[in-house]
Design an enzyme around this catalytic site. Sequence first.
Site, PDB file in Angstrom:
ATOM      1  N   TYR A 105       0.846  -1.191   0.000  1.00 14.43           N
ATOM      2  CA  TYR A 105       0.000   0.000   0.000  1.00 14.43           C
ATOM      3  C   TYR A 105       0.880   1.238   0.000  1.00 14.43           C
ATOM      4  O   TYR A 105       1.781   1.368   0.841  1.00 14.43           O
ATOM      5  CB  TYR A 105      -0.909   0.001   1.229  1.00 14.43           C
ATOM      6  CG  TYR A 105      -1.802   1.220   1.337  1.00 14.43           C
ATOM      7  CD1 TYR A 105      -2.837   1.427   0.438  1.00 14.43           C
ATOM      8  CD2 TYR A 105      -1.611   2.159   2.349  1.00 14.43           C
ATOM      9  CE1 TYR A 105      -3.660   2.540   0.537  1.00 14.43           C
ATOM     10  CE2 TYR A 105      -2.436   3.265   2.465  1.00 14.43           C
ATOM     11  CZ  TYR A 105      -3.464   3.455   1.552  1.00 14.43           C
ATOM     12  OH  TYR A 105      -4.272   4.555   1.648  1.00 14.43           O
ATOM     13  N   LYS A 112       4.887   8.667   9.416  1.00 14.86           N
ATOM     14  CA  LYS A 112       4.710   8.104  10.758  1.00 14.86           C
ATOM     15  C   LYS A 112       5.741   8.655  11.744  1.00 14.86           C
ATOM     16  O   LYS A 112       5.592   9.752  12.256  1.00 14.86           O
ATOM     17  CB  LYS A 112       4.762   6.574  10.711  1.00 14.86           C
ATOM     18  CG  LYS A 112       3.897   5.923   9.640  1.00 14.86           C
ATOM     19  CD  LYS A 112       2.428   6.123   9.863  1.00 14.86           C
ATOM     20  CE  LYS A 112       1.620   5.360   8.841  1.00 14.86           C
ATOM     21  NZ  LYS A 112       0.176   5.574   8.940  1.00 14.86           N
ATOM     22  N   ASP A 154       9.407   2.629  -0.143  1.00 14.38           N
ATOM     23  CA  ASP A 154       8.349   3.242   0.668  1.00 14.38           C
ATOM     24  C   ASP A 154       8.556   2.814   2.108  1.00 14.38           C
ATOM     25  O   ASP A 154       8.187   1.712   2.503  1.00 14.38           O
ATOM     26  CB  ASP A 154       6.982   2.796   0.148  1.00 14.38           C
ATOM     27  CG  ASP A 154       5.827   3.320   1.001  1.00 14.38           C
ATOM     28  OD1 ASP A 154       6.073   3.939   2.057  1.00 14.38           O
ATOM     29  OD2 ASP A 154       4.665   3.080   0.617  1.00 14.38           O
TER      30      ASP A 154
END
Length: 432
Positions: A142, A267, A237
Amino acid sequence: MTSNSEAFDRARAVIPGGVSSPVRAFGSVGGTPVFVARADGAHLYDVAGREYVDVVGSWGPAILGHAHPEVVAAVQAAAAHGLSFGAPTLAEAELAELVRDRVPLARKVRFVSTGTEACMTAVRLARGATGRDLVVKFAGCYHGHSDALLAAAGSGLATAGLPGSAGVPAAATAQTLVVPYNDPDAIREVFDRRGAEIAAVITEPAAANMGVVPPAPGFNELLRELTAAHGALLVYDEVLTGFRVSPAGWWGHEGRAVAPDLFTFGKVVGGGMPLAAIGGRAELLDLLAPVGPVYQAGTLSGNPLATAAGIATLRLADGDVYARVDAAATRLASEVTAALTAAGVPHVLQSAASLFSVFWGVDAPVRDYASAQRQDAGAYRAFFHSMLDAGVALPPSAYEAWFLSAVHDDAVLDRIVAALPAAARAAASSRS
């Protein structure tokens, strides 16, 4: 004081599904979502005043625990000077220097507000750098909800991806090729057939959005070899793994054996505030406006509150923090496996450094998304609600990683472990 049910009813009246991100709605596990009023350390407190041990950690950024006093103080100090200026600040440069210190390959860094923005920009940058259109991603990985990266696997290799959501036009995914993760033959075939057209491969270097699926030995090295040979870029990623699984993310954890061209971070880099980043080779980042022809902008990008939280978090996340997170994850993973085995629940627990998850009802390692989809979601549903009833908040989906923090000490872990046997029996009963 209100109940979670009352809060959910109120939210659904004005917010689609009652939530601002779908997984929070408990659709995968059923029941009523927990509406959080506050958090402290390793604990959450809902609107009814109930306490939970948190194993979600805001989906990763709370590596120091919630509401760390020094992070909170840094944000409060920044807020006292203004929430947003729409102008550059020295804090942005300081945070970029901290990122570069940890990941020297990120010679320059551009800040954005979300991981979706970071990945979208990385793809645009790769296309601008190479003059090519095709992007390769892996099924189950994702990279945010931009149209081109919400592609689902097509009917065969080297074919256009299919729209992965209503509202995504086929034209938006036509330049995205979706390949099985951890499949060397598949990625070789794609490059053999379309290599001259491929701008980039974007990958989670250790997948954590289909459950935790570590890369097979040599897989990331193969991606680097193929992209370099065909003039394409490799994008790591690390929105989830960056600065969480080691001081230098997965790139540092795997021994820096692979040198991607671009990274995306999120994050932890923002300490829980809305902040993400693209980093990489200076000549590539200098293709971004205002220096180069690849446009990207954002009024709140690199805002002073988010950069303050990120600076404080990265400065505090030292070797001792990572050692405590690793030790807590190792212990809890072992206890989960022991409890499920004792209850006779077929499962495979997989980890990538301190990230781990359980695949339910399977008896062989999970290497890709197709294998992950074969798990028994009902077993996790029963396990999840038993743990929640015992005051332990797990991710509300079987496809998510479990996140611990430096403040998940023995007392906190003891409370989680005490709830495991009953939850394991509930999972076993769901299968009978």
